[in-house]
Write a protein that holds these residues in place. Structure first.
Motif, mmCIF file in Angstrom:
data_model
loop_
_atom_site.group_PDB
_atom_site.id
_atom_site.type_symbol
_atom_site.label_atom_id
_atom_site.label_comp_id
_atom_site.label_asym_id
_atom_site.label_seq_id
_atom_site.Cartn_x
_atom_site.Cartn_y
_atom_site.Cartn_z
ATOM 1 N N LYS A 26 0.824 -1.209 0.000
ATOM 2 C CA LYS A 26 0.000 0.000 0.000
ATOM 3 C C LYS A 26 0.857 1.258 0.000
ATOM 4 O O LYS A 26 0.389 2.326 -0.355
ATOM 5 C CB LYS A 26 -0.956 -0.004 1.184
ATOM 6 C CG LYS A 26 -2.118 -0.941 0.979
ATOM 7 C CD LYS A 26 -3.137 -0.770 2.073
ATOM 8 C CE LYS A 26 -4.350 -1.629 1.784
ATOM 9 N NZ LYS A 26 -5.329 -1.511 2.872
ATOM 10 N N ASP A 27 2.128 1.135 0.385
ATOM 11 C CA ASP A 27 3.035 2.280 0.286
ATOM 12 C C ASP A 27 3.208 2.703 -1.168
ATOM 13 O O ASP A 27 3.450 3.870 -1.457
ATOM 14 C CB ASP A 27 4.405 1.939 0.876
ATOM 15 C CG ASP A 27 4.387 1.816 2.388
ATOM 16 O OD1 ASP A 27 3.464 2.367 3.026
ATOM 17 O OD2 ASP A 27 5.289 1.162 2.929
ATOM 18 N N GLU A 28 3.078 1.760 -2.098
ATOM 19 C CA GLU A 28 3.236 2.060 -3.528
ATOM 20 C C GLU A 28 1.961 2.598 -4.154
ATOM 21 O O GLU A 28 2.019 3.488 -4.999
ATOM 22 C CB GLU A 28 3.654 0.801 -4.288
ATOM 23 C CG GLU A 28 5.058 0.345 -4.008
ATOM 24 C CD GLU A 28 5.438 -0.837 -4.878
ATOM 25 O OE1 GLU A 28 5.503 -0.656 -6.108
ATOM 26 O OE2 GLU A 28 5.658 -1.921 -4.323
ATOM 27 N N VAL A 29 0.796 2.031 -3.781
ATOM 28 C CA VAL A 29 -0.453 2.362 -4.468
ATOM 29 C C VAL A 29 -1.446 3.136 -3.616
ATOM 30 O O VAL A 29 -2.500 3.524 -4.104
ATOM 31 C CB VAL A 29 -1.141 1.102 -5.029
ATOM 32 C CG1 VAL A 29 -0.278 0.445 -6.075
ATOM 33 C CG2 VAL A 29 -1.499 0.120 -3.926
ATOM 34 N N GLY A 30 -1.141 3.359 -2.361
ATOM 35 C CA GLY A 30 -2.049 4.097 -1.498
ATOM 36 C C GLY A 30 -3.164 3.237 -0.942
ATOM 37 O O GLY A 30 -3.106 2.015 -0.980
ATOM 38 N N PHE A 31 -4.191 3.900 -0.446
ATOM 39 C CA PHE A 31 -5.262 3.202 0.256
ATOM 40 C C PHE A 31 -6.623 3.411 -0.398
ATOM 41 O O PHE A 31 -7.622 2.946 0.122
ATOM 42 C CB PHE A 31 -5.321 3.706 1.705
ATOM 43 C CG PHE A 31 -4.079 3.394 2.486
ATOM 44 C CD1 PHE A 31 -3.996 2.238 3.228
ATOM 45 C CD2 PHE A 31 -2.996 4.263 2.469
ATOM 46 C CE1 PHE A 31 -2.845 1.942 3.951
ATOM 47 C CE2 PHE A 31 -1.851 3.987 3.194
ATOM 48 C CZ PHE A 31 -1.782 2.817 3.938
ATOM 49 N N ASP A 32 -6.698 4.120 -1.489
ATOM 50 C CA ASP A 32 -7.990 4.467 -2.087
ATOM 51 C C ASP A 32 -8.323 3.594 -3.289
ATOM 52 O O ASP A 32 -7.869 2.474 -3.390
ATOM 53 C CB ASP A 32 -8.003 5.950 -2.480
ATOM 54 C CG ASP A 32 -8.029 6.865 -1.270
ATOM 55 O OD1 ASP A 32 -8.553 6.458 -0.217
ATOM 56 O OD2 ASP A 32 -7.515 7.997 -1.379
ATOM 57 N N ASN A 33 -9.069 4.150 -4.210
ATOM 58 C CA ASN A 33 -9.566 3.415 -5.378
ATOM 59 C C ASN A 33 -8.440 2.840 -6.220
ATOM 60 O O ASN A 33 -7.522 3.550 -6.605
ATOM 61 C CB ASN A 33 -10.429 4.336 -6.249
ATOM 62 C CG ASN A 33 -11.677 4.766 -5.531
ATOM 63 O OD1 ASN A 33 -12.156 4.080 -4.632
ATOM 64 N ND2 ASN A 33 -12.212 5.903 -5.918
ATOM 65 N N ILE A 34 -8.572 1.565 -6.504
ATOM 66 C CA ILE A 34 -7.619 0.861 -7.357
ATOM 67 C C ILE A 34 -8.407 0.223 -8.485
ATOM 68 O O ILE A 34 -9.450 -0.380 -8.251
ATOM 69 C CB ILE A 34 -6.857 -0.214 -6.559
ATOM 70 C CG1 ILE A 34 -6.001 0.464 -5.495
ATOM 71 C CG2 ILE A 34 -6.002 -1.069 -7.470
ATOM 72 C CD1 ILE A 34 -5.396 -0.487 -4.506
ATOM 73 N N LYS A 35 -7.917 0.382 -9.705
ATOM 74 C CA LYS A 35 -8.569 -0.207 -10.868
ATOM 75 C C LYS A 35 -7.546 -1.065 -11.597
ATOM 76 O O LYS A 35 -6.420 -0.631 -11.838
ATOM 77 C CB LYS A 35 -9.092 0.890 -11.795
ATOM 78 C CG LYS A 35 -9.790 0.366 -13.011
ATOM 79 C CD LYS A 35 -10.292 1.502 -13.887
ATOM 80 C CE LYS A 35 -10.941 0.974 -15.134
ATOM 81 N NZ LYS A 35 -11.374 2.049 -16.021
#
Length: 73
Positions: A26-35
């Motif tokens: 999650k450090d790479e992509v964050g915690f919000d919307n993922i597509k």
């Protein structure tokens, strides 16, 4: 929006579940919307059956068959 691309070779086979998975911090992509999109050459498609499992520090993308993908975040 940012993205990371993964090749099908990045997926790990889960023999018990008869599926493949890829874990992303999650450090790479964050915690919000993922597509997640299927990538074929320069073409992107939403035609990909996947499941996202949310863990406290990572996400796990689970698919039946590995594909080249783009993770948008």
């Amino acid at each position: 929006m940012q993205f990371i691309e993964f090749k099908k070779e990045h997926f790990t086979h889960d023999e018990e579940q008869n599926s493949y998975f890829l874990e992303i911090s999650k450090d790479e992509v964050g915690f919000d919307n993922i597509k997640i999109q299927k990538k074929s050459g320069d073409h992107l498609s939403d035609d990909l059956d996947y499941e996202i499992m949310d863990h406290p520090t990572r996400i796990r993308v689970v698919v039946k068959e590995p594909e080249d993908i783009r993770v948008n975040f």
